[in-house]
Design an enzyme around this catalytic site. Sequence first.
Site, PDB file in Angstrom:
ATOM      1  N   SER A  99       0.859  -1.099   0.069  1.00  0.00           N
ATOM      2  CA  SER A  99       0.092   0.026   0.257  1.00  0.00           C
ATOM      3  C   SER A  99       0.825   1.250   0.266  1.00  0.00           C
ATOM      4  O   SER A  99       2.136   1.348   0.375  1.00  0.00           O
ATOM      5  CB  SER A  99      -0.869  -0.133   1.169  1.00  0.00           C
ATOM      6  OG  SER A  99      -1.552   1.395   1.415  1.00  0.00           O
TER       7      SER A  99
ATOM      8  N   TYR B 272      -1.697  -1.244  10.551  1.00  0.00           N
ATOM      9  CA  TYR B 272      -2.034  -1.723   9.289  1.00  0.00           C
ATOM     10  C   TYR B 272      -0.819  -1.067   8.259  1.00  0.00           C
ATOM     11  O   TYR B 272      -0.126  -1.825   7.619  1.00  0.00           O
ATOM     12  CB  TYR B 272      -3.406  -0.979   8.645  1.00  0.00           C
ATOM     13  CG  TYR B 272      -3.473  -0.994   7.069  1.00  0.00           C
ATOM     14  CD1 TYR B 272      -4.170  -2.245   6.688  1.00  0.00           C
ATOM     15  CD2 TYR B 272      -2.991  -0.078   6.177  1.00  0.00           C
ATOM     16  CE1 TYR B 272      -4.232  -2.503   5.185  1.00  0.00           C
ATOM     17  CE2 TYR B 272      -3.219  -0.134   4.958  1.00  0.00           C
ATOM     18  CZ  TYR B 272      -4.067  -1.617   4.500  1.00  0.00           C
ATOM     19  OH  TYR B 272      -4.362  -1.292   2.817  1.00  0.00           O
TER      20      TYR B 272
END
Length: 311
Positions: free
Chosen positions: A203, A216
Amino acid sequence: MTDKHSNSDDAHQERDDQLVFQNPVDRYPTIEPPVQDQPEPGLDAELEPQTDRGEFSYRGTGRLEGRKALITGADSGIGAAVAIAFAKEGADVALNYLPAEEEDAQWVKGVIQDAGRTAVLLPGDLMDREFCEKLPDDAARELGGLDILVNNAGKQIAVESLEELSDEQVVETFTVNIIAMFRITRAALTHMPAGSSIINTTSVQAYNPSPTLLDYASTKAAINNFTKGLAQQLAPKGIRVNAVAPGPFWTPLQVTDGQPKEDLPEFGKQTPIGRAGQPTELAPAYVFLASPESSYVMGETLNVNGGSPTP
Ligand code: NAD
Ligand code: MG
């Protein structure tokens, strides 16, 4: 899902395919998703507006003819778009997802079968170590081999402060996002011949962490690092390892507390392109990294993020 086509924001409708010359800024509408909530894991079937996972808009060109792929988190969002693109490129696909996501998985299976390929459904929880270790064996047995692994499943829950971030959530996020990746990849290697490709979903959060996504974002940085290390280890064996780093893509992950609720209507608008990505806009990156044409691409993170600068 076709009953929702009346909503003009819905990207899930017939449109030009990805190879037609077009302006990327208005290839899709700038969406303003209403504030909404789904329990984890969310469903594409319930997402508003609906997304483009390539059912109509992805055109295959034979780049994965005869290939056999296992994709985690393949029922919805990015994983679904990748599964559909792989099938349209000629691959058979094994789909992993959580049992609660059966409805979405069945929809993806239908699209794959309409493309003339085989879809194998392998539901199960990646928190479970034994399941992770067995998953590649099941995929290889059902598909008659395995030469593409896409580690794409992910857990993302936004939390305002470190004090409110529970130990349980930290452990779960790390287990699903990165520890399962070690377990599944290790087991998959026993099946993968030279020429195979492993692709991990990381990401933009790996370099640009949101203050509400501490757990995360750390796993995504770890995934980039794992990818670059493992790529060197497997290069002499002819197995290529790469990653794809999405920016903001409209998927069920965002409405299962992946974002603070009040941020949903503005989702993706801060990118240079000015809109959120649709899942199928990521598929060509995975196809490229899976296909033999990227034979000299190893340990790379391909950023697909609407123009945000990356290191
Ligand atoms: P999504 O909700 O459609 O997909 C995530 C999938 O993860 C779920 O469908 C589910 O099947 C799977 N999953 C979660 N917990 C699991 C568990 N315990 N066991 C088995 N499967 C489990 O959302 P998405 O956005 O398509 O996410 C796919 C990947 O893309 C994730 O790794 C996510 O971190 C990454 N990503 C997404 C974005 C974005 O903006 N949507 C941006 C960067 C990275
Ligand atoms: Mg899902």
